[in-house]
Write a protein that holds these residues in place. Structure first.
Motif, PDB file in Angstrom:
ATOM      1  N   ARG A  19       7.935   1.749 -14.095  1.00  0.00           N
ATOM      2  CA  ARG A  19       7.925   0.865 -12.929  1.00  0.00           C
ATOM      3  C   ARG A  19       6.522   0.758 -12.351  1.00  0.00           C
ATOM      4  O   ARG A  19       6.066  -0.334 -11.982  1.00  0.00           O
ATOM      5  CB  ARG A  19       8.903   1.385 -11.871  1.00  0.00           C
ATOM      6  CG  ARG A  19       8.937   0.585 -10.576  1.00  0.00           C
ATOM      7  CD  ARG A  19       9.362  -0.846 -10.807  1.00  0.00           C
ATOM      8  NE  ARG A  19       9.465  -1.595  -9.564  1.00  0.00           N
ATOM      9  CZ  ARG A  19       9.492  -2.911  -9.485  1.00  0.00           C
ATOM     10  NH1 ARG A  19       9.423  -3.650 -10.585  1.00  0.00           N
ATOM     11  NH2 ARG A  19       9.592  -3.517  -8.318  1.00  0.00           N
ATOM     12  N   ALA A  20       5.799   1.887 -12.281  1.00  0.00           N
ATOM     13  CA  ALA A  20       4.430   1.859 -11.778  1.00  0.00           C
ATOM     14  C   ALA A  20       3.539   1.018 -12.682  1.00  0.00           C
ATOM     15  O   ALA A  20       2.692   0.243 -12.207  1.00  0.00           O
ATOM     16  CB  ALA A  20       3.887   3.286 -11.670  1.00  0.00           C
ATOM     17  N   HIS A  22       4.549  -1.433 -14.604  1.00  0.00           N
ATOM     18  CA  HIS A  22       5.012  -2.807 -14.396  1.00  0.00           C
ATOM     19  C   HIS A  22       4.354  -3.404 -13.156  1.00  0.00           C
ATOM     20  O   HIS A  22       3.851  -4.546 -13.180  1.00  0.00           O
ATOM     21  CB  HIS A  22       6.543  -2.765 -14.250  1.00  0.00           C
ATOM     22  CG  HIS A  22       7.226  -4.084 -14.324  1.00  0.00           C
ATOM     23  ND1 HIS A  22       7.490  -4.843 -13.207  1.00  0.00           N
ATOM     24  CD2 HIS A  22       7.736  -4.788 -15.371  1.00  0.00           C
ATOM     25  CE1 HIS A  22       8.125  -5.939 -13.560  1.00  0.00           C
ATOM     26  NE2 HIS A  22       8.281  -5.943 -14.858  1.00  0.00           N
ATOM     27  N   LEU A  23       4.317  -2.648 -12.069  1.00  0.00           N
ATOM     28  CA  LEU A  23       3.714  -3.135 -10.829  1.00  0.00           C
ATOM     29  C   LEU A  23       2.202  -3.297 -10.967  1.00  0.00           C
ATOM     30  O   LEU A  23       1.620  -4.215 -10.378  1.00  0.00           O
ATOM     31  CB  LEU A  23       4.042  -2.188  -9.673  1.00  0.00           C
ATOM     32  CG  LEU A  23       5.493  -2.207  -9.197  1.00  0.00           C
ATOM     33  CD1 LEU A  23       5.724  -1.113  -8.147  1.00  0.00           C
ATOM     34  CD2 LEU A  23       5.864  -3.570  -8.620  1.00  0.00           C
ATOM     35  N   ARG A  24       1.562  -2.421 -11.745  1.00  0.00           N
ATOM     36  CA  ARG A  24       0.120  -2.576 -11.973  1.00  0.00           C
ATOM     37  C   ARG A  24      -0.166  -3.880 -12.687  1.00  0.00           C
ATOM     38  O   ARG A  24      -1.145  -4.569 -12.388  1.00  0.00           O
ATOM     39  CB  ARG A  24      -0.430  -1.398 -12.789  1.00  0.00           C
ATOM     40  CG  ARG A  24      -0.561  -0.105 -12.028  1.00  0.00           C
ATOM     41  CD  ARG A  24      -1.635   0.808 -12.641  1.00  0.00           C
ATOM     42  NE  ARG A  24      -1.533   0.946 -14.085  1.00  0.00           N
ATOM     43  CZ  ARG A  24      -0.768   1.837 -14.713  1.00  0.00           C
ATOM     44  NH1 ARG A  24       0.004   2.656 -14.009  1.00  0.00           N
ATOM     45  NH2 ARG A  24      -0.775   1.919 -16.040  1.00  0.00           N
ATOM     46  N   LEU A  26       1.672  -6.626 -12.562  1.00  0.00           N
ATOM     47  CA  LEU A  26       1.867  -7.720 -11.611  1.00  0.00           C
ATOM     48  C   LEU A  26       0.694  -7.826 -10.648  1.00  0.00           C
ATOM     49  O   LEU A  26       0.244  -8.928 -10.313  1.00  0.00           O
ATOM     50  CB  LEU A  26       3.172  -7.513 -10.837  1.00  0.00           C
ATOM     51  CG  LEU A  26       4.461  -7.580 -11.657  1.00  0.00           C
ATOM     52  CD1 LEU A  26       5.675  -7.346 -10.761  1.00  0.00           C
ATOM     53  CD2 LEU A  26       4.592  -8.908 -12.389  1.00  0.00           C
ATOM     54  N   GLY A  27       0.191  -6.686 -10.184  1.00  0.00           N
ATOM     55  CA  GLY A  27      -0.954  -6.712  -9.281  1.00  0.00           C
ATOM     56  C   GLY A  27      -2.200  -7.264  -9.948  1.00  0.00           C
ATOM     57  O   GLY A  27      -2.952  -8.044  -9.345  1.00  0.00           O
ATOM     58  N   VAL A  71       5.574 -12.381 -10.851  1.00  0.00           N
ATOM     59  CA  VAL A  71       4.718 -12.165  -9.678  1.00  0.00           C
ATOM     60  C   VAL A  71       5.350 -12.823  -8.445  1.00  0.00           C
ATOM     61  O   VAL A  71       5.416 -12.229  -7.362  1.00  0.00           O
ATOM     62  CB  VAL A  71       3.293 -12.702  -9.918  1.00  0.00           C
ATOM     63  CG1 VAL A  71       2.461 -12.616  -8.637  1.00  0.00           C
ATOM     64  CG2 VAL A  71       2.600 -11.916 -11.033  1.00  0.00           C
ATOM     65  N   GLU A  74       8.455 -10.859  -7.303  1.00  0.00           N
ATOM     66  CA  GLU A  74       8.078  -9.626  -6.591  1.00  0.00           C
ATOM     67  C   GLU A  74       7.601  -9.936  -5.183  1.00  0.00           C
ATOM     68  O   GLU A  74       7.944  -9.225  -4.222  1.00  0.00           O
ATOM     69  CB  GLU A  74       6.987  -8.899  -7.389  1.00  0.00           C
ATOM     70  CG  GLU A  74       6.673  -7.509  -6.881  1.00  0.00           C
ATOM     71  CD  GLU A  74       7.793  -6.509  -7.155  1.00  0.00           C
ATOM     72  OE1 GLU A  74       7.888  -5.517  -6.424  1.00  0.00           O
ATOM     73  OE2 GLU A  74       8.577  -6.733  -8.100  1.00  0.00           O
ATOM     74  N   GLN A  75       6.829 -10.997  -5.020  1.00  0.00           N
ATOM     75  CA  GLN A  75       6.330 -11.350  -3.695  1.00  0.00           C
ATOM     76  C   GLN A  75       7.459 -11.796  -2.780  1.00  0.00           C
ATOM     77  O   GLN A  75       7.486 -11.455  -1.592  1.00  0.00           O
ATOM     78  CB  GLN A  75       5.262 -12.431  -3.808  1.00  0.00           C
ATOM     79  CG  GLN A  75       3.994 -11.937  -4.486  1.00  0.00           C
ATOM     80  CD  GLN A  75       2.772 -12.788  -4.179  1.00  0.00           C
ATOM     81  OE1 GLN A  75       2.829 -13.725  -3.398  1.00  0.00           O
ATOM     82  NE2 GLN A  75       1.661 -12.449  -4.792  1.00  0.00           N
ATOM     83  N   ARG A  78       9.361  -8.727  -1.596  1.00  0.00           N
ATOM     84  CA  ARG A  78       8.654  -8.024  -0.517  1.00  0.00           C
ATOM     85  C   ARG A  78       8.739  -8.801   0.787  1.00  0.00           C
ATOM     86  O   ARG A  78       8.913  -8.207   1.863  1.00  0.00           O
ATOM     87  CB  ARG A  78       7.188  -7.794  -0.904  1.00  0.00           C
ATOM     88  CG  ARG A  78       7.010  -6.776  -2.016  1.00  0.00           C
ATOM     89  CD  ARG A  78       5.614  -6.162  -1.987  1.00  0.00           C
ATOM     90  NE  ARG A  78       4.568  -7.169  -2.008  1.00  0.00           N
ATOM     91  CZ  ARG A  78       3.994  -7.602  -3.112  1.00  0.00           C
ATOM     92  NH1 ARG A  78       4.360  -7.145  -4.304  1.00  0.00           N
ATOM     93  NH2 ARG A  78       3.035  -8.508  -3.050  1.00  0.00           N
TER      94      ARG A  78
END
Length: 202
Positions: A19-20, A22-24, A26-27, A71, A74-75, A78
């Motif tokens: 998951r981390a 995956h988020l990297r 996307l960032g 992306v 995810e936004q 949030r």
């Protein structure tokens, strides 16, 4: 236009480490997309920025369409978590307009990224790009929650879908420079009043 080279199911992260990672990714995509726009984004540069192998990137995101739709998903997730309660004196349709205006302002802070996300989401087939359905579902849920509609009728769902489509179109007009931001926001408020008047259970 971004192209999906082949139909295959992307991997889903199943552990905290995945998951981390995956988020990297996307960032990294968000940062590069905000700087360059969709057409100039190179997948190998996203992988390098995220600190992952290119094979790992493609395992999660087989195309730029998958990547930038994710992306956006995810936004929106949030943003959904950050929404507070409407002011007591605000009508439900005006409360929805306030939420969409707030979301639009956040997206337009990085116009190149907003254009990349909207283009990807609008061309994504939900049967191939699962995050396209996630974007639609979360957008619908935000509006229905703001309206305080717990058990939507088929007409409620239809009107909310029309509003979301209108929102994307108005956003695109703002990004293209066809609408100045104040007029874009005014059009959103008119659309909410026309489509949602009387739909709340509050």
């Amino acid at each position: 236009m971004p192209r999906i080279a082949e139909v295959r199911t992307p991997a889903e992260p199943s552990s905290p480490e995945q998951r981390a990672r995956h988020l990297r990714i996307l960032g990294a995509a968000a940062r590069i997309g905000a700087d360059r726009g969709l057409e100039r984004v190179q997948m190998h540069e996203v992988a390098k920025e995220a600190g992952v192998a290119i094979a790992t990137l493609y395992r999660y995101f087989p195309s730029k369409t998958h990547l930038f739709t994710a992306v956006l998903a995810e936004q929106i997730d949030r943003f959904s978590e950050s929404i507070g309660r409407p002011e007591p004196a605000t009508s439900p349709e005006d409360a929805v307009a306030d939420v969409l205006v707030q979301a639009s302002r956040q997206l337009l802070r990085r116009p190149a990224l907003a254009a990349a996300m909207l283009q990807s989401a609008s061309t994504a087939n939900p049967s191939v790009v699962a995050d396209a359905a996630r974007v639609e579902d979360t957008s619908r849920d935000i509006i229905l929650r703001t309206l305080a509609v717990d058990e939507p009728t088929p007409m409620d769902v239809t009107l909310v879908r029309l509003l979301v489509q209108c929102w994307y179109g108005v956003l695109q007009s703002g990004l293209n420079g066809r609408l100045p931001i104040p007029r874009m926001e005014g059009d959103l408020r008119i659309a909410c009043r026309l489509l949602l008047a009387g739909r709340s259970n509050a």
